[in-house]
Every structure is written in C-alpha cells, then in structure tokens.
Design a protein around this motif. Structure first.
Motif, PDB file in Angstrom:
ATOM      1  N   GLY A   1       0.815  -1.228   0.000  1.00 52.33           N
ATOM      2  CA  GLY A   1       0.000   0.000   0.000  1.00 52.33           C
ATOM      3  C   GLY A   1       0.836   1.260   0.000  1.00 52.33           C
ATOM      4  O   GLY A   1       0.297   2.363   0.105  1.00 52.33           O
ATOM      5  N   ASN A   2       2.128   1.121  -0.103  1.00 55.33           N
ATOM      6  CA  ASN A   2       2.973   2.319  -0.168  1.00 55.33           C
ATOM      7  C   ASN A   2       2.829   2.980  -1.534  1.00 55.33           C
ATOM      8  O   ASN A   2       2.785   2.282  -2.557  1.00 55.33           O
ATOM      9  CB  ASN A   2       4.451   1.956   0.044  1.00 55.33           C
ATOM     10  N   ILE A   3       2.751   4.308  -1.510  1.00 57.27           N
ATOM     11  CA  ILE A   3       2.598   5.033  -2.772  1.00 57.27           C
ATOM     12  C   ILE A   3       3.941   5.071  -3.489  1.00 57.27           C
ATOM     13  O   ILE A   3       4.958   5.482  -2.908  1.00 57.27           O
ATOM     14  CB  ILE A   3       2.087   6.461  -2.524  1.00 57.27           C
ATOM     15  N   LEU A   4       3.924   4.605  -4.723  1.00 60.84           N
ATOM     16  CA  LEU A   4       5.168   4.606  -5.494  1.00 60.84           C
ATOM     17  C   LEU A   4       5.230   5.820  -6.410  1.00 60.84           C
ATOM     18  O   LEU A   4       6.265   6.452  -6.552  1.00 60.84           O
ATOM     19  CB  LEU A   4       5.273   3.330  -6.323  1.00 60.84           C
ATOM     20  N   SER A   5       4.093   6.099  -7.021  1.00 59.06           N
ATOM     21  CA  SER A   5       4.051   7.261  -7.912  1.00 59.06           C
ATOM     22  C   SER A   5       2.606   7.708  -8.081  1.00 59.06           C
ATOM     23  O   SER A   5       1.680   7.019  -7.633  1.00 59.06           O
ATOM     24  CB  SER A   5       4.645   6.900  -9.270  1.00 59.06           C
ATOM     25  N   ALA A   6       2.458   8.850  -8.699  1.00 57.18           N
ATOM     26  CA  ALA A   6       1.103   9.378  -8.884  1.00 57.18           C
ATOM     27  C   ALA A   6       1.018  10.159 -10.184  1.00 57.18           C
ATOM     28  O   ALA A   6       1.973  10.827 -10.577  1.00 57.18           O
ATOM     29  CB  ALA A   6       0.721  10.277  -7.718  1.00 57.18           C
ATOM     30  N   ASN A   7      -0.131  10.026 -10.826  1.00 58.94           N
ATOM     31  CA  ASN A   7      -0.426  10.885 -11.972  1.00 58.94           C
ATOM     32  C   ASN A   7      -1.481  11.888 -11.528  1.00 58.94           C
ATOM     33  O   ASN A   7      -2.558  11.496 -11.078  1.00 58.94           O
ATOM     34  CB  ASN A   7      -0.974  10.069 -13.141  1.00 58.94           C
TER      35      ASN A   7
ATOM     36  N   THR B   1       7.914  13.212   0.277  1.00 57.79           N
ATOM     37  CA  THR B   1       7.508  12.104   1.148  1.00 57.79           C
ATOM     38  C   THR B   1       7.607  10.782   0.399  1.00 57.79           C
ATOM     39  O   THR B   1       8.148   9.807   0.924  1.00 57.79           O
ATOM     40  CB  THR B   1       6.051  12.323   1.614  1.00 57.79           C
ATOM     41  N   ILE B   2       7.062  10.813  -0.854  1.00 57.51           N
ATOM     42  CA  ILE B   2       7.067   9.557  -1.624  1.00 57.51           C
ATOM     43  C   ILE B   2       8.504   9.146  -1.918  1.00 57.51           C
ATOM     44  O   ILE B   2       8.885   7.988  -1.717  1.00 57.51           O
ATOM     45  CB  ILE B   2       6.275   9.722  -2.943  1.00 57.51           C
ATOM     46  N   THR B   3       9.309  10.117  -2.389  1.00 58.98           N
ATOM     47  CA  THR B   3      10.697   9.814  -2.726  1.00 58.98           C
ATOM     48  C   THR B   3      11.422   9.276  -1.500  1.00 58.98           C
ATOM     49  O   THR B   3      12.129   8.270  -1.563  1.00 58.98           O
ATOM     50  CB  THR B   3      11.394  11.087  -3.245  1.00 58.98           C
ATOM     51  N   LYS B   4      11.183   9.986  -0.392  1.00 62.06           N
ATOM     52  CA  LYS B   4      11.835   9.577   0.845  1.00 62.06           C
ATOM     53  C   LYS B   4      11.424   8.154   1.213  1.00 62.06           C
ATOM     54  O   LYS B   4      12.249   7.324   1.582  1.00 62.06           O
ATOM     55  CB  LYS B   4      11.425  10.548   1.956  1.00 62.06           C
ATOM     56  N   LYS B   5      10.104   7.933   1.069  1.00 65.76           N
ATOM     57  CA  LYS B   5       9.563   6.615   1.420  1.00 65.76           C
ATOM     58  C   LYS B   5      10.151   5.555   0.495  1.00 65.76           C
ATOM     59  O   LYS B   5      10.573   4.489   0.953  1.00 65.76           O
ATOM     60  CB  LYS B   5       8.032   6.665   1.279  1.00 65.76           C
ATOM     61  N   THR B   6      10.168   5.875  -0.817  1.00 65.48           N
ATOM     62  CA  THR B   6      10.685   4.908  -1.789  1.00 65.48           C
ATOM     63  C   THR B   6      12.156   4.635  -1.538  1.00 65.48           C
ATOM     64  O   THR B   6      12.578   3.477  -1.471  1.00 65.48           O
ATOM     65  CB  THR B   6      10.500   5.450  -3.230  1.00 65.48           C
TER      66      THR B   6
ATOM     67  N   THR C   1      12.882  10.149  -8.545  1.00 65.72           N
ATOM     68  CA  THR C   1      13.209  11.581  -8.597  1.00 65.72           C
ATOM     69  C   THR C   1      11.961  12.427  -8.845  1.00 65.72           C
ATOM     70  O   THR C   1      11.845  13.516  -8.314  1.00 65.72           O
ATOM     71  CB  THR C   1      14.234  11.856  -9.710  1.00 65.72           C
ATOM     72  N   GLU C   2      11.045  11.889  -9.628  1.00 69.29           N
ATOM     73  CA  GLU C   2       9.808  12.642  -9.894  1.00 69.29           C
ATOM     74  C   GLU C   2       8.624  11.678  -9.849  1.00 69.29           C
ATOM     75  O   GLU C   2       8.059  11.301 -10.878  1.00 69.29           O
ATOM     76  CB  GLU C   2       9.886  13.317 -11.270  1.00 69.29           C
ATOM     77  N   PRO C   3       8.220  11.329  -8.640  1.00 65.93           N
ATOM     78  CA  PRO C   3       7.174  10.302  -8.532  1.00 65.93           C
ATOM     79  C   PRO C   3       5.790  10.803  -8.935  1.00 65.93           C
ATOM     80  O   PRO C   3       4.923  10.028  -9.249  1.00 65.93           O
ATOM     81  CB  PRO C   3       7.203   9.917  -7.053  1.00 65.93           C
ATOM     82  N   ILE C   4       5.618  12.118  -8.898  1.00 66.12           N
ATOM     83  CA  ILE C   4       4.289  12.654  -9.231  1.00 66.12           C
ATOM     84  C   ILE C   4       4.370  13.429 -10.553  1.00 66.12           C
ATOM     85  O   ILE C   4       5.120  14.389 -10.670  1.00 66.12           O
ATOM     86  CB  ILE C   4       3.770  13.567  -8.116  1.00 66.12           C
ATOM     87  N   VAL C   5       3.618  12.938 -11.503  1.00 64.90           N
ATOM     88  CA  VAL C   5       3.583  13.606 -12.806  1.00 64.90           C
ATOM     89  C   VAL C   5       2.306  14.448 -12.873  1.00 64.90           C
ATOM     90  O   VAL C   5       1.212  13.949 -12.592  1.00 64.90           O
ATOM     91  CB  VAL C   5       3.603  12.567 -13.947  1.00 64.90           C
ATOM     92  N   ILE C   6       2.485  15.699 -13.166  1.00 61.32           N
ATOM     93  CA  ILE C   6       1.342  16.620 -13.155  1.00 61.32           C
ATOM     94  C   ILE C   6       0.977  17.028 -14.584  1.00 61.32           C
ATOM     95  O   ILE C   6       1.850  17.400 -15.366  1.00 61.32           O
ATOM     96  CB  ILE C   6       1.663  17.882 -12.330  1.00 61.32           C
TER      97      ILE C   6
END
Lengths: 241, 587
Positions: free
Chosen positions: B99-105, B135-140, B370-375
């Motif tokens: 359930g850990n977030i790896l990335s997000a669109n 947070t995500i990067t740190k978590k990953t 490096t860029e887990p969230i793509v906007i």
C-alpha cells in the motif's frame, strides 16, 4: 345677514414637534371666493398650517372639515381640493409647457377628455398657449410663474395655497400674477397666501389673518375697513402684545 | 490675500461635517479596510474538488482548504465552470503490495478565466505535491535502503550460515574421506575375498563338475545297484517263499525230512542263498569300488573350501558390519547434507526474493524516485485571451459605475428638483415615484450595458450575447437592481447632489477595491473575505464570468441569487426608510 357657509373649517388644531408647540388651539374658517393672507413673524406657524392643509402633517388634535368631511386622515381628498404654488417654480424645466401640464394632470388623475379641455383653458388663462411647446427652462421668469399657476390648477382645486409667491419677482410680473389670481378667484377658487410683503396684502386681500405665538391673534375682513388699513402698524401692534 | 482665502476655504470645509467625513474619515476608513483586506498572504476559503485517490491530498491538514470529493473529474470540472469549486485535481496512485505510494499521476483542471487565483492555487498545489513528492521519494528511497539493509543483514546472516555450512561440509568431507579410506580397505579386502571366492568358485566349479561326473557315474551305478537290489529283493522274496515252503516241509516232514531238508537246503536252497549272498557281496564290492572311485582329495578340497568359505564368511560378516557402520555414517552424513541442502534452498529462496525485489527496480523507477508525481495541467478554457478574463470584470465595472452613479445622479437630480416637491403633494403614492425612478435608471443603464455587450460581442468576439441573451439579461438585471437601489438609497439619503455623487464615488471605489480585482478574495484574511463574498461585484463577476466563458447553464447558482435577493430586500427596506426620511426633511 345670513351666515356664510365655510369652505374649510379648522377646529382647535394643535401641533407640536418634539414638545415645541407650533400651533395652539387654532380655529379658522375659510370661505369660498376670497383671497386670504396669512401674516405673521417667522416661526409663528404659517408654514405648519399650510402643510397641515396640504396633508403633510397631521394635527395632534383638532379637525379640518371640508363640508362635512374631516380632511385630517383623508389625504386624497385634501390633494384633490387643494392646489399649491410654491415660492420657487416646481415644474420640470426640461419638459415643455404642455408636457409639464399633462404630466401633473396625470398625477392628479385627470381624464384624457377632461385634460384636453383643461389644458387649453389653463394655457389660455396663463397666456402660454403660444409657448406650449417651449421647454420650461427657456421660459421667462413671469412665464415660469404662470406655468407654475397653471400646473397648480390642473386638477381644478377649490383652494389655492401660495407660499411667498412674489418673493424676488419684479413689479411687472407681480402685477401680471395678480391679474391672473383675480381670474382664478373669478373661477371660484379660494386663494390662501402667505407673505411678508404687507403692502400686497393691503392691496389685494379680502381677509387678513395674523398668526402670532402659534395662534390666530387677528382675523380681519378688509371689507370692514373699506380696504384701507395699515397692516404694518397692525403687525407691530400684534407682535408687541 | 491668498492666505486669507485659503484660511476662509479651510474654515468652511472644516465646519462642514460631511466634508470632514469625506475628506478625512472616509479615505482613512477605506485605507484601513483595504489595508486589512490586502494584508493577507495565504489562501483561504478555497474549495478544491478531488477525484480519484482523494485521500492523497485530503490527509494533508490545511484547514483553509475545503477538499470536496468527486467520483469523476468531469463532475468537478462542471462545478469548476460554475465556480462552485476553485480548482479540480484528479489523482491516480500507483502503490506497492503493502500500500505504499510509489508514484502518482495528477491532473489539474484550472479555471484560467481566474488566472490570478488559479496561478496561486497551482503554486499551492505544487507546493503540496512537492511535499508529497519528497515524502514519496523519501519513502521509496527509504524502502530501497531498507531493502538494501535487509539484504545486507541477510547476506551477513547468510555468510554465517554459509560458514556453518562450509564447516559442516568440511566435516562431512573429512568423514567421507575417512570413510573412503575404510571403504578402500574394505574394497581391497573385498577384492581379495572376491578373488579367493572366485578361485574357490573355480575350484568349486571344477569340483562340482567332477562331482557331477562322479555323481552321474554314481547315479548310474546306483541305478545298477538298485536293479541289483531289486534283484536281491526278488531273490530274498524268493528265498522267503522258499523258506515258507521249507518251513511247511519242515512241519510235514519233521525229522525225516530233516536230513532231506538239510540235503535239500544244501542242495537247492543254500545254493540259491549262497548265490544271493555272493551276489550281494559282489554288489557291495561294486559299491565299495564305486565309493572308492570318489576322490578323497576332493573331500579334502571341499573341506578346505568349506573352511575358506567359513573364513570368508567371517570376513564378509566383519565387512558387513563395517559396511553397516559405514552405511550408518553415510546416512548420518546424508541427513546432515539434506539439512544443509534445505538451508541452501531457503537461502536460495531468500536470495531469489531479494533478487526479485532488486529486479523490480527499473529505469522507470529512477524517474519515479526523482519525480514520482507527474502533473498534467488542463485549462478549463481553451484559446483563452486576456480579454476573456477582463470582459466579465469590465461588464461588472460598467454595471457598477453606470448603475450606481447613474441611478444616484438621476434620482438625486429628481429628488433635489423643485418639481419633486410637487410630486409629493399629488395623490400618487410615494412608492410609485420610487419604482418609476428605479425603472427609469434600469432602462438607461440597460441601454448602456447592452451597447457595451454589443461592442464586446461584435468587435472582440468574446461573448455571444445573443446566444445567452436571457441568461445575461437575467443576471445583469439582478445586479443592476442592487446597484440602482444602492444609488437611489444614496441619492435619497443625501440632501444634495454633490454629496450624493461624492458618496457614490466613495462607495464605488470601496466596492471596486474590495472586489478581488486587485487582490483575489482568497488571499485576503478569512474574516474580511467572508464579508466581501457578499460584495455584489464579486457575485456579479462570478456569474457573468461563468456565462461568458463557460457557456454553461450552470450559471444558475442558487445560493448566489439568494444572497442577491437578500441584498435587494435589505436595500428596499433601507431605501424605504431613506424615502420617508427625505420626505420629512423636505418639509
């Protein structure tokens, strides 16, 4: 001689503002076809008396009868029987003479048929027939005053109130207006005038009512004096009392 | 002289309370309120619609932002166009098994007709996303490091296990070597014995062959012997018969016969008997010959062989015991090796797991880390020009300036005119004049606004007012009603035209500066912003913007109209008071 029937009868009128008495136990009968001058020093209650008669103020006590109808709580009746000429012209200067008369006729609910007759009659009366399509602001001072009279008479009132109508007018205009007033009087309209110009009252009044200290102190029928009375002297006697 | 004139002017000015009010108090009040309103630096009262994984942002504690969940971004988008929300965000998360977030669109739907606010919101969201990204990067990275650490620990433990395994294998090897020596010895013994057995076997074979031959001879001899024996048996039977005969003869010829018998016996029977005996002797002789024919050496050999076999059996028994011991040891070693094999398998599984985890790291992960969230940013309005943004505000300002100022002037001129007095002494009710003044102002202002909209429509192509004519008219009439009533109120309240205009100008400036044109309301302090949402310019700009830009029927925002009607009601009540007050003042 049989007693004359009064047109309007004020009975024990009292009026005060914020505990300051303006009119105190005032009783007055106004008869048809007469020119009455209300004379008194400033603050004697002349304007208040007129405003009560115009329906702006209600007396604290007392009655005003028109025939057997109490006018105190009947503004519509008051406004249908009373015409008013103010010190300053109270018509729309951007409207023509005819437009002004028609507009105010409509306010008074004059019917279209009656209006036609009334319009022509009044324009002839005030001698503005030739100027009926001229806008108010372009009229001369005398014509403006005459238009004011025409408007005041549009609803065929029984009584015409004039509040200092001659202030600032030259003698020629004043004479013209008096001619007009006599014409109006001849039509059966009672004329009630407030003025400080006592010589005019001496010259044109049928009756002079002195107001002082919020009450009528003198009610003179000038006919009784053969229209020869020194009102100035009388005025000073009154205010001394 | 000039100084005297100035002093006179100042004296006159300062003796007029309204002048002091407008010259000193009003600007100070305006600056004070505007100052407070513009002092805000953080966004507040923001409604952000979220679809998708809404918890991603809503978990972010920010009390000034209202997150409104939507099942679909499209619904949010419709509400954005109706200005019910300020911003739409669609979030799709990629999570691992835990359930850990790896990335997000992330998709932003932006109302670019409110570019100032939208830019601020984009920045706000970017900052939130930035934090989330961290947070995500740190978590990953933490997960990767944790995996690496886990692997290192595992490797260290594995090393201990391998060392232990190595020791065990060395021990097993040594044991096997020892066993091998023993085994080789046993094998050489076995080979020797095998050789002996083989030799013995050859001997035995030859002996057996020999015995076989002899046995066959013996067998044939025995057949002969048997036949002889049968013959003997027959002879004996015959003898027995003879004996019986003899006995009977004996009995019958007792004495006399004895001599005969003896003679007889000596003659026939004995002869036969002697013949049988001799025959039997010959048979035995033959038998002895036959026995003699069996080689005594062979018996000795067989005895030796038997001894050798016994010896061999002893050795074989010993060998068996040794082999049993060896077998047992071998079984033990096999058990140990099986255990180690199991350990090795577990080690292998864990290594495979670790490898699988590390294999999951791909070149995509590098970008995701490096860029887990793509906007992705979507503008609600395509082909958006500056004039689109300005048009609603221009219309609103025109409505404000014309509606307020014109109505104020029209009414002020009317109620300050001498003719107005004559209206009051006519039998017509006062409210009819007020209503007539209202509609006069409305008609004039509508004409001007209509002209403006025509220009905007024809020359700037912003609004197709004809298409949305009734919607535009509906909104404009409502807003004009407010401004006209306000202008009328000012005109009725102030007894001179000059003060009416002055106050109207002040009110216009006040409403304008606090309308969000200069600084968006969302940037103002919440308390001020909450009040300023009731500013008719704010309401009007919003409604007109929606109609102009989004061509949607969503323009009908019920709550906004409730506020508008409420304001109209309040204005009517206050105006009624002002009209009555005016009448009293007039007389």
């Amino acid at each position: 001689m049989a007693e004359r029937t009064s047109l309007i009868k004020f009975i024990n009128i009292e009026k005060s503002f914020r505990n300051v008495t303006i009119l105190k136990n005032l009783s007055l009968k106004i008869y048809s076809d007469e020119i009455i001058f209300i004379i008194g020093p400033s603050g004697s209650g002349k304007s208040t008396l007129f405003k009560i008669l115009l329906g702006f103020y209600k007396p604290d006590s007392g009655f005003i009868y028109f025939g057997n109808k109490n006018l105190v709580y009947n503004n519509n009746l008051i406004r249908s029987i009373v015409g008013f000429v103010s010190q300053e012209n109270s018509f729309y200067e951007r409207l023509t003479v005819e437009e002004n008369i028609i507009f105010f006729a409509k306010l008074y609910g004059v019917s279209k048929k009656e209006l036609e007759v009334r319009l022509n009659y009044l324009l002839n009366l005030v001698k503005l027939n030739k100027y009926r399509n001229i806008i108010g602001e372009k009229l001369s001072g005398g014509m403006k005053r005459r238009l004011e009279f025409a408007i005041s008479l549009i609803h065929n009132p029984k009584i015409l109130i004039l509040d200092e109508p001659f202030t600032g007018l030259d003698i020629k205009i004043q004479d013209d207006l008096w001619k007009l007033l006599y014409e109006i009087k001849r039509e059966g309209v009672t004329i009630l005038i407030s003025t400080h110009i006592l010589w005019i009252a001496e010259r044109y009044a049928d009756r002079v009512v002195f107001l002082h200290n919020h009450k009528i102190v003198k009610d003179l029928n000038l006919k009784d004096y053969n229209y020869n009375i020194d009102l100035k002297k009388l005025f000073y006697e009154v205010i001394k009392e | 002289m000039i100084i005297r004139l100035i002093l006179k002017n100042l004296r006159i000015i300062l003796r007029n309370p309204f002048t002091i009010l407008f010259l000193i108090v009003a600007p100070m009040l305006l600056m004070f309120i505007v100052g407070i309103a513009y002092s805000g630096s953080t966004l507040s009262n923001i409604n952000i619609g979220i679809s998708g994984d809404s918890n991603f942002l809503t978990s972010n504690e920010n009390s000034k932002i209202n997150y409104i969940p939507y099942s679909e971004i499209k619904i949010c988008d419709n509400n954005l166009r109706a200005s019910k929300v300020d911003f739409c965000v669609d979030i799709n998360l990629r999570k691992d098994q835990l359930g850990n977030i790896l990335s997000a669109n992330v998709i932003y739907d932006i109302d670019n007709s409110r570019s100032e606010l939208s830019n601020l919101l984009v920045n706000l969201m970017d900052n939130i996303i930035k934090k989330k990204t961290k947070t995500i990067t740190k978590k990953t990275v933490s997960n990767i490091f944790s995996g690496v650490k886990e692997t290192v620990t595992f490797m260290e433990n594995s090393l201990v296990s391998i060392n232990s395994l190595e020791n065990n294998l060395t021990f097993a090897r040594k044991r096997l070597e020892t066993f091998n020596v023993t085994y080789n010895l046993l094998l050489s013994n076995f080979k020797n014995h095998s050789k002996i057995i083989k030799e013995n076997s050859n001997n035995i074979t030859s002996k057996i062959n020999k015995f076989s031959i002899e046995y066959n001879v013996l067998k044939s001899d025995l057949i002969v012997l048997k036949s002889k024996q049968e013959l003997l048996s027959n002879t004996i039977e015959q003898l027995d018969e003879n004996n019986k005969v003899l006995n009977s003869l004996v009995e019958s010829y007792a004495n006399e016969v004895n001599t005969n018998i003896s003679s007889y016996i000596s003659t026939s029977f004995l002869k036969n008997f002697t013949d049988s005996i001799s025959l039997l002797d010959s048979y035995f002789k033959e038998y002895e010959d036959l026995i003699g024919k069996i080689d005594l050496n062979s018996l000795n050999d067989l005895n030796n062989l038997s001894e050798s076999y016994n010896d061999l059996f002893d050795k074989m028994n010993k060998l068996e015991v040794s082999l049993d011991d060896g077998n047992k040891e071998l079984s033990d070693l096999i058990l140990i090796l099986k255990g180690k094999e199991l350990e090795l398998n577990l080690l292998k599984i864990e290594i495979t797991d670790k490898l699988t985890n590390f294999k999951k790291l791909s070149s995509r992960d590098e970008s995701e880390i490096t860029e887990p969230i793509v906007i992705l940013k979507n503008n609600a309005l395509s082909n958006y020009k500056m004039v689109h943004k300005l048009a609603p505000m221009i219309v609103m300002l025109v409505l404000l300036f014309i509606g307020l100022l014109l109505s104020s002037i029209i009414v002020s001129i009317e109620v300050n005119s001498k003719a107005y007095f004559r209206n009051l002494i006519s039998p017509v009710k006062q409210y009819q004049f007020v209503i007539a003044l209202f509609f006069t102002s409305l008609i004039i202002v509508l004409f001007q606004v209509g002209f403006l909209l025509f220009i905007l429509s024809q020359y700037f192509g912003i609004v197709n007012i004809y298409f949305r004519f009734f919607a535009v008219l509906f909104v404009i009439v409502h807003l004009l009603t407010i401004f006209i009533l306000l202008g009328m109120l000012i005109a009725y309240y102030f007894l001179s035209l000059q003060f009416s205009i002055l106050f109207t100008t002040f009110i216009m400036l006040f409403l304008f500066l606090l309308s969000g044109v200069v600084v968006p309301l969302e940037l103002m302090p919440v308390a001020i912003a909450n009040i300023l949402y009731f500013n008719p310019i704010v309401l009007g700009e919003k409604l007109i913007r929606i109609i102009f830009n989004f061509k949607t029927i969503g323009w009908f925002n019920f709550s906004d109209f409730i506020i508008i009607y409420f304001q109209i009601l309040i204005l009517i009540l206050v105006l009624s008071y002002a009209v009555i007050r005016r009448k009293k003042k007039l007389f």
